[in-house]
Design an enzyme around this catalytic site. Structure first.
Site, mmCIF file in Angstrom:
data_model
loop_
_atom_site.group_PDB
_atom_site.id
_atom_site.type_symbol
_atom_site.label_atom_id
_atom_site.label_comp_id
_atom_site.label_asym_id
_atom_site.label_seq_id
_atom_site.Cartn_x
_atom_site.Cartn_y
_atom_site.Cartn_z
ATOM 1 C CB CYS A 263 -1.004 -0.256 1.187
ATOM 2 S SG CYS A 263 -1.893 -1.559 1.266
ATOM 3 C CG HIS B 93 -3.025 3.564 2.162
ATOM 4 N ND1 HIS B 93 -3.752 3.174 1.043
ATOM 5 C CD2 HIS B 93 -3.039 2.292 3.128
ATOM 6 C CE1 HIS B 93 -4.080 1.792 1.202
ATOM 7 N NE2 HIS B 93 -3.618 1.500 2.323
ATOM 8 C CG ASN C 278 -6.635 -0.926 1.681
ATOM 9 O OD1 ASN C 278 -5.892 -0.495 0.537
ATOM 10 N ND2 ASN C 278 -6.085 -1.311 2.708
HETATM 11 O O1 UT7 Z 1 -3.530 -1.306 3.785
HETATM 12 C C1 UT7 Z 1 -3.282 -2.101 4.784
HETATM 13 C C2 UT7 Z 1 -4.014 -2.978 5.086
HETATM 14 N N1 UT7 Z 1 -4.804 -3.179 6.381
HETATM 15 C C3 UT7 Z 1 -5.272 -2.293 7.230
HETATM 16 O O2 UT7 Z 1 -5.203 -1.193 6.867
HETATM 17 C C4 UT7 Z 1 -6.119 -3.107 8.013
HETATM 18 C C5 UT7 Z 1 -5.904 -2.182 9.460
HETATM 19 N N2 UT7 Z 1 -6.787 -2.781 10.517
HETATM 20 C C6 UT7 Z 1 -8.284 -2.249 10.352
HETATM 21 O O3 UT7 Z 1 -8.729 -1.696 9.590
HETATM 22 C C7 UT7 Z 1 -8.906 -2.876 11.599
HETATM 23 O O4 UT7 Z 1 -8.401 -3.575 12.645
HETATM 24 C C8 UT7 Z 1 -10.164 -3.895 10.989
HETATM 25 C C9 UT7 Z 1 -11.120 -2.891 9.970
HETATM 26 C C10 UT7 Z 1 -9.417 -4.700 10.249
HETATM 27 C C11 UT7 Z 1 -10.939 -4.244 12.193
HETATM 28 O O5 UT7 Z 1 -11.279 -3.516 13.035
HETATM 29 P P1 UT7 Z 1 -11.211 -3.515 14.548
HETATM 30 O O6 UT7 Z 1 -12.018 -2.456 15.209
HETATM 31 O O7 UT7 Z 1 -9.623 -3.670 14.814
HETATM 32 O O8 UT7 Z 1 -11.930 -4.770 15.052
HETATM 33 P P2 UT7 Z 1 -11.266 -6.439 15.572
HETATM 34 O O9 UT7 Z 1 -10.457 -6.844 14.551
HETATM 35 O O10 UT7 Z 1 -10.838 -5.958 16.755
HETATM 36 O O11 UT7 Z 1 -12.630 -6.900 15.598
HETATM 37 C C12 UT7 Z 1 -13.813 -6.594 16.421
HETATM 38 C C13 UT7 Z 1 -14.897 -7.776 16.460
HETATM 39 C C14 UT7 Z 1 -14.254 -9.036 16.370
HETATM 40 O O12 UT7 Z 1 -15.279 -9.880 17.329
HETATM 41 P P3 UT7 Z 1 -15.042 -10.371 18.643
HETATM 42 O O13 UT7 Z 1 -13.950 -11.400 18.593
HETATM 43 O O14 UT7 Z 1 -14.886 -9.158 19.207
HETATM 44 O O15 UT7 Z 1 -16.354 -11.067 18.956
HETATM 45 C C15 UT7 Z 1 -14.337 -9.645 15.003
HETATM 46 O O16 UT7 Z 1 -14.582 -11.220 14.698
HETATM 47 O O17 UT7 Z 1 -15.422 -7.503 15.093
HETATM 48 C C16 UT7 Z 1 -15.631 -8.935 14.397
HETATM 49 N N3 UT7 Z 1 -15.470 -8.748 13.012
HETATM 50 C C17 UT7 Z 1 -16.617 -8.512 12.303
HETATM 51 N N4 UT7 Z 1 -17.721 -8.276 12.601
HETATM 52 C C18 UT7 Z 1 -18.537 -8.006 11.541
HETATM 53 C C19 UT7 Z 1 -14.314 -8.520 12.061
HETATM 54 N N5 UT7 Z 1 -14.619 -8.402 11.129
HETATM 55 C C20 UT7 Z 1 -15.951 -8.155 10.785
HETATM 56 C C21 UT7 Z 1 -16.795 -7.971 9.811
HETATM 57 N N6 UT7 Z 1 -18.336 -7.858 10.263
HETATM 58 N N7 UT7 Z 1 -16.531 -7.713 8.580
#
Ligand code: UT7
Length: 310
Positions: free
Chosen positions: A112, A235, A265
């Site tokens: 990215c 980005h 993204n």
């Molecule tokens: O260009 C570089 C590429 N990568 C990035 O930029 C990613 C950077 N990270 C992020 O943008 C965020 O960490 C995410 C958007 C990927 C995730 O957001 P978060 O606030 O960090 O959520 P989390 O991973 O802490 O997950 C919270 C909850 C989890 O459930 P539990 O374990 O709390 O029950 C996940 O399983 O949200 C759940 N979850 C979802 N729920 C509904 C994860 N993905 C989803 C989804 N829909 N798509």
């Protein structure tokens, strides 16, 4: 001599996949995706459209905008982690299709942050006077590597291309400063095996810190202060990460580019797609000071401060 941007072009696939569409096949919902990422919809390329096709379309538009002919190009740099195949490179495919008979070509792999690496590489060749016209393309068909059953990643990414023609500009325009960096110890947090696999939370923490720090560094290196910055083009990975960078620069909301809602993204394409969007909305004017900043798998990062115009 300073290097700057002469022209810009983009291509995004026609097919739009909304959050609501994803709700039908994944255990997710529009509310979660919007509030956690800022994404509303993304473009996904049809099967017959690969990274090279999107790159060529964006390149042609950028050449027209810059008003230069294919045989005037000295170098083609394509930043991508989703090439059509390992070789021939996408940059060589673009060179052939444009008929850029005098151009060298090379792909750059910096995920990215690829477009930042591309621009900064081009800057070196232009400022030494060795090359005059360089095409830099950020381009991805990430959908090839999405596991559509993995809600942690499937909701995040989209396809698209953005291209710029770079060349020498007047002394008060162009790139003022840059920063590039990498920290391979974080390599496991986001990787492409058969599909994209990611430890979102770790990438998030790194990105929030790095986007803000790199933005500040390039402002300082340019001998400027936060008050001098007119527009931030981060980005487009996640609105919450972008917001952290904006707040570090104390910029009001309307002075940060925000296209993650419509494209998701798009990795290396996200910065040029955003730049083109803001230009089309007349948000960026000649003489404005811009900060562009990206981060990605590697982990790697890159940023530039530049003055818009020729
Ligand atoms: O260009 C570089 C590429 N990568 C990035 O930029 C990613 C950077 N990270 C992020 O943008 C965020 O960490 C995410 C958007 C990927 C995730 O957001 P978060 O606030 O960090 O959520 P989390 O991973 O802490 O997950 C919270 C909850 C989890 O459930 P539990 O374990 O709390 O029950 C996940 O399983 O949200 C759940 N979850 C979802 N729920 C509904 C994860 N993905 C989803 C989804 N829909 N798509």
């Amino acid at each position: 001599m300073r290097a700057g941007i002469w022209g810009i072009g983009t291509y995004v696939p026609e097919q739009i996949i909304t959050n609501k569409d994803l709700e039908k096949t994944l255990d997710t919902n529009d509310e979660w995706i919007r509030s956690r990422t800022g994404i509303v919809e993304r473009r996904i390329a049809e099967d017959h459209i690969d990274t090279s096709h999107m790159s060529i379309a964006a390149a042609k538009e950028a050449m027209k905008d810059a008003d230069i002919e294919a045989d005037e190009l000295d170098l083609i740099l394509v930043a991508t982690v989703t090439p059509d195949q390992a070789f021939p490179t996408v940059s060589a495919m673009v060179q052939k299709e444009l008929g850029a008979v005098n151009a060298a070509s090379m792909d750059i792999s910096a995920a990215c942050a690829g477009f930042m690496y591309g621009m900064i590489t081009a800057k070196q060749f232009i400022e030494t006077g060795d090359y005059r016209h360089i095409l830099v393309i950020g381009t991805e068909k990430l959908s090839k590597f999405i596991d559509w059953n993995d809600r942690n990643t499937a909701v995040l990414f989209g396809d698209g291309s953005g291209a710029v023609v770079m060349g020498p500009v007047s002394d008060d325009k162009g790139i003022l400063s840059f920063e590039l960096g990498s920290d391979g110890t974080g390599g496991d947090h986001i990787r492409l095996d058969d599909y994209i696999k990611m430890n979102g939370r770790e990438v998030f923490k790194f990105a929030v810190r790095q986007m803000g720090e790199s933005s500040l560094h390039v402002v300082e290196k340019a001998g400027l202060t936060k008050d001098d910055v007119d527009f931030l083009i981060p980005h487009q990975a996640n609105i919450r990460i972008m917001e952290a960078a904006r707040q570090r620069l104390d910029l009001p909301l309307e002075r940060m580019s925000h296209t993650v809602d419509r494209y998701g993204n798009t990795s290396s394409a996200s910065i040029p797609l955003s730049l083109a969007h803001e230009l089309s909305e007349n948000k960026i004017k000649d003489g404005d000071t811009l900060v562009m900043v990206g981060f990605g798998a590697g982990l790697v990062w890159g940023a530039v401060a530049m003055v818009w115009g020729k």
